[in-house]
Design a protein around this motif. Structure first.
Motif, mmCIF file in Angstrom:
data_model
loop_
_atom_site.group_PDB
_atom_site.id
_atom_site.type_symbol
_atom_site.label_atom_id
_atom_site.label_comp_id
_atom_site.label_asym_id
_atom_site.label_seq_id
_atom_site.Cartn_x
_atom_site.Cartn_y
_atom_site.Cartn_z
ATOM 1 N N TYR A 70 -8.134 7.521 2.980
ATOM 2 C CA TYR A 70 -8.462 6.248 2.498
ATOM 3 C C TYR A 70 -10.100 6.273 3.076
ATOM 4 C CZ TYR A 70 -8.719 1.270 1.463
ATOM 5 O OH TYR A 70 -9.472 -0.037 0.586
ATOM 6 N N THR A 71 -10.589 6.588 3.844
ATOM 7 C CA THR A 71 -12.228 7.083 4.605
ATOM 8 C C THR A 71 -12.493 7.876 3.495
ATOM 9 O OG1 THR A 71 -11.263 6.039 6.788
ATOM 10 C CG2 THR A 71 -13.417 7.673 6.169
ATOM 11 N N LYS A 72 -11.375 8.764 3.750
ATOM 12 C CA LYS A 72 -11.737 10.459 2.860
ATOM 13 C C LYS A 72 -12.188 9.935 1.033
ATOM 14 C CE LYS A 72 -10.339 14.481 5.287
ATOM 15 N NZ LYS A 72 -9.057 15.056 5.261
ATOM 16 N N VAL A 73 -11.471 9.380 0.898
ATOM 17 C CA VAL A 73 -11.235 8.718 -1.274
ATOM 18 C C VAL A 73 -12.614 8.017 -0.781
ATOM 19 C CG1 VAL A 73 -10.626 7.038 -2.364
ATOM 20 C CG2 VAL A 73 -9.298 8.655 -1.300
ATOM 21 N N PRO A 104 0.520 -1.499 0.038
ATOM 22 C CA PRO A 104 0.317 -0.247 -0.063
ATOM 23 C C PRO A 104 0.659 0.905 0.036
ATOM 24 C CG PRO A 104 0.597 -1.160 1.910
ATOM 25 C CD PRO A 104 0.714 -1.754 1.595
ATOM 26 N N ALA A 105 0.079 2.233 -0.439
ATOM 27 C CA ALA A 105 1.116 3.841 -0.097
ATOM 28 C C ALA A 105 0.705 4.236 1.032
ATOM 29 C CB ALA A 105 0.462 4.258 -1.791
ATOM 30 N N PRO A 106 1.433 4.344 1.779
ATOM 31 C CA PRO A 106 1.399 5.431 3.081
ATOM 32 C C PRO A 106 0.821 7.166 2.976
ATOM 33 C CG PRO A 106 3.532 4.606 3.189
ATOM 34 C CD PRO A 106 3.230 4.347 1.282
ATOM 35 N N VAL A 107 1.469 7.488 1.755
ATOM 36 C CA VAL A 107 0.663 8.183 1.215
ATOM 37 C C VAL A 107 -1.330 8.467 1.699
ATOM 38 C CG1 VAL A 107 0.143 8.537 -1.000
ATOM 39 C CG2 VAL A 107 0.183 11.034 0.542
ATOM 40 N N VAL A 108 -1.167 7.783 1.354
ATOM 41 C CA VAL A 108 -3.217 6.887 1.616
ATOM 42 C C VAL A 108 -3.525 6.593 3.120
ATOM 43 C CG1 VAL A 108 -4.981 5.347 1.239
ATOM 44 C CG2 VAL A 108 -2.954 6.633 -1.241
ATOM 45 N N THR A 109 -3.848 7.891 4.305
ATOM 46 C CA THR A 109 -3.342 7.206 5.762
ATOM 47 C C THR A 109 -4.518 6.545 5.967
ATOM 48 O OG1 THR A 109 -4.189 9.480 6.149
ATOM 49 C CG2 THR A 109 -1.730 8.958 6.177
ATOM 50 N N GLU A 110 -5.116 6.083 6.557
ATOM 51 C CA GLU A 110 -6.919 5.408 7.231
ATOM 52 C C GLU A 110 -7.475 6.199 6.904
ATOM 53 O OE1 GLU A 110 -5.753 2.415 10.708
ATOM 54 O OE2 GLU A 110 -7.675 3.179 10.376
#
Ligand code: AMP
Ligand code: GLY
Length: 421
Positions: free
Chosen positions: A240-243, A231-237
């Protein structure tokens, strides 16, 4: 279940590898496939993926239960619609839904109407009006051809002369460039989130990050993608929820409100700044080479999920992911993305596999008992390890045992992840 896979690149090799692990699979064919796909499926080389009626006829004659469409061109050409008329299920959106990738204007206007975060934009069919607007906005600014342009229809202009010139260059994209989108430049770090959807439920996959520029430190021209990690750590939890809540669910709701059924893989290309994601683009299919790192982390049966997407019962499926990290380094022909030599013998694939890599074929062919180069992106070398640093170390050990004349690859795949650890 009999399955037909459409496509012949590294993405399709990864799809074939994962589909072949399904206990549901019986006969497996690919149009047109490649030497990597041939390890799992019978490759049919004399049918074009752009010939809808020939593909439908093949699917009927071979009692195919599910057609899995890899690339965007047959989706935008309405292959899924033709298969449906013949009573054959597909994994992939129909022609109208595929406009999400097939027309940047369609995608941008849909996002605007339904308030999905993306760059501000204007649409032009008159080059002079576009230039006037660009002059009023200043640079950096982004100019995009409306239609499919094999990944080349986007110019991120750093200054005004480059931007004005980009408007003239849009003519080179044929009818795809008749209309153009001029878009606000977004700063931030990019990531890709692919999602499974049956048109009612949307389930995001693990995040990934592509490396589009040809050289290290994101220098040089844009390519189809030189490597990925997940996974890409720029996509924090939180991101990810916002996406999921601000982008994926709303775009599916928007499509439904417009009476468009979208089934298959929906790919959101994102720009993330200060923890806020915005859409760069949507694609109507799996990413290449994102698929080569996302699928190795999928623990569930891909074929079962794909069938659920086609049949509209995705909500019943549990989809689980490994906690590991995966990296794919693309080995490209010298000269790519410009012109390059073909038919060069490749050495070391088996050795890399014996060191623990999964080697996906993107542009290769077999001649006698040799594997030769046959494209710009030649191979994708994927490894899975417990974390990113371990995966970086291992993937480059595997890459180093593979060789062909003028082979080149980026040495910094996944380096951007390290700052987050
Ligand atoms: P696309 O084909 O739309 O994904 O664009 C190709 C690449 O251009 C993206 O991966 C981004 O790196 C870049 N790009 C596209 N649109 C923008 C934008 N509005 N701001 C900054 N970069 C962009
Ligand atoms: N990796 C970028 C794409 O598949 O469009």
């Amino acid at each position: 279940m009999n399955v037909l896979l459409i496509g012949s690149g590294g993405r399709e090799n990864a799809l074939a590898w994962k589909i072949s692990q399904s206990p549901m699979l019986e006969k497996f064919y690919a149009i047109t496939g490649n030497p990597g796909i041939a390890e799992f499926a019978e490759c049919i080389e004399n049918i074009s993926i752009e010939d809808n009626s020939a593909v439908v006829k093949f699917a009927q004659e071979n009692k195919i239960d599910l057609v899995v469409v890899g690339p965007e061109v047959p989706l935008v050409n309405g292959l899924v619609d033709e298969l449906k008329k013949a009573g054959i299920k597909s994994f992939g959106p129909n022609k109208t839904a595929a406009q999400l990738e097939g027309s940047k204007i369609f995608a941008k206007q849909l996002m605007k109407k339904y308030k999905i975060p993306t760059a501000n934009f204007e649409v032009f069919d008159n080059p002079e009006a576009a230039k006037k607007y660009i002059e009023s906005q200043g640079a950096p600014i982004v100019i995009k051809a409306d239609g499919l342009a094999a990944g080349k229809g986007v110019i991120v202009a750093q200054n005004l002369p480059e931007a004005l010139n980009a408007v003239d260059e849009m003519k080179n994209f044929g009818s795809a460039g008749n209309k153009i989108v001029v878009e606000e430049f977004m700063e931030g770090e990019e990531a890709s989130i692919l999602a499974f959807t049956d048109g009612k439920t949307i389930v995001p996959m693990i995040s990934a990050q592509d490396h589009k520029r040809v050289f290290d430190n994101d220098e040089g021209e844009n390519t189809g993608g030189m490597g990925t990690y997940a996974p890409a750590p720029v996509v924090t939890e939180n991101v990810y929820t916002k996406v999921t809540e601000q982008i994926l669910k709303p775009i599916l709701d928007a499509l439904n409100a417009e009476k468009i059924l979208y089934q298959g893989c929906l790919y959101a290309g994102l720009m993330i700044k200060d923890g806020k994601p915005k859409v760069v683009e949507f694609n109507c299919r799996f990413g290449d080479p994102e698929t080569q790192v996302v699928l190795p982390l999928l623990e569930s049966d891909l074929l079962e999920i794909m069938l659920a997407c086609a049949e509209g019962n995705l909500a019943d499926k549990k989809i689980s992911w490994s906690k590991n990290s995966a990296i794919c380094v693309v080995l490209a022909s010298g000269g790519y993305p410009k012109s390059y030599k073909k038919n060069l013998p490749i050495e070391g694939i088996k050795k890399a596999e014996s060191l623990g890599a999964t080697v996906f074929h993107a542009g290769t062919k077999i001649s006698g008992n040799e594997v030769l180069t046959a494209g710009g992106r030649v191979l994708g070398v994927t490894v899975t390890e417990k974390n990113i640093p371990a995966a970086i170390e291992k993937v480059y050990k595997c890459v180093e045992v593979i060789n062909f004349e003028n082979m080149h690859y980026r040495k910094d795949i996944a380096a951007k992840a390290l700052k987050w650890l």
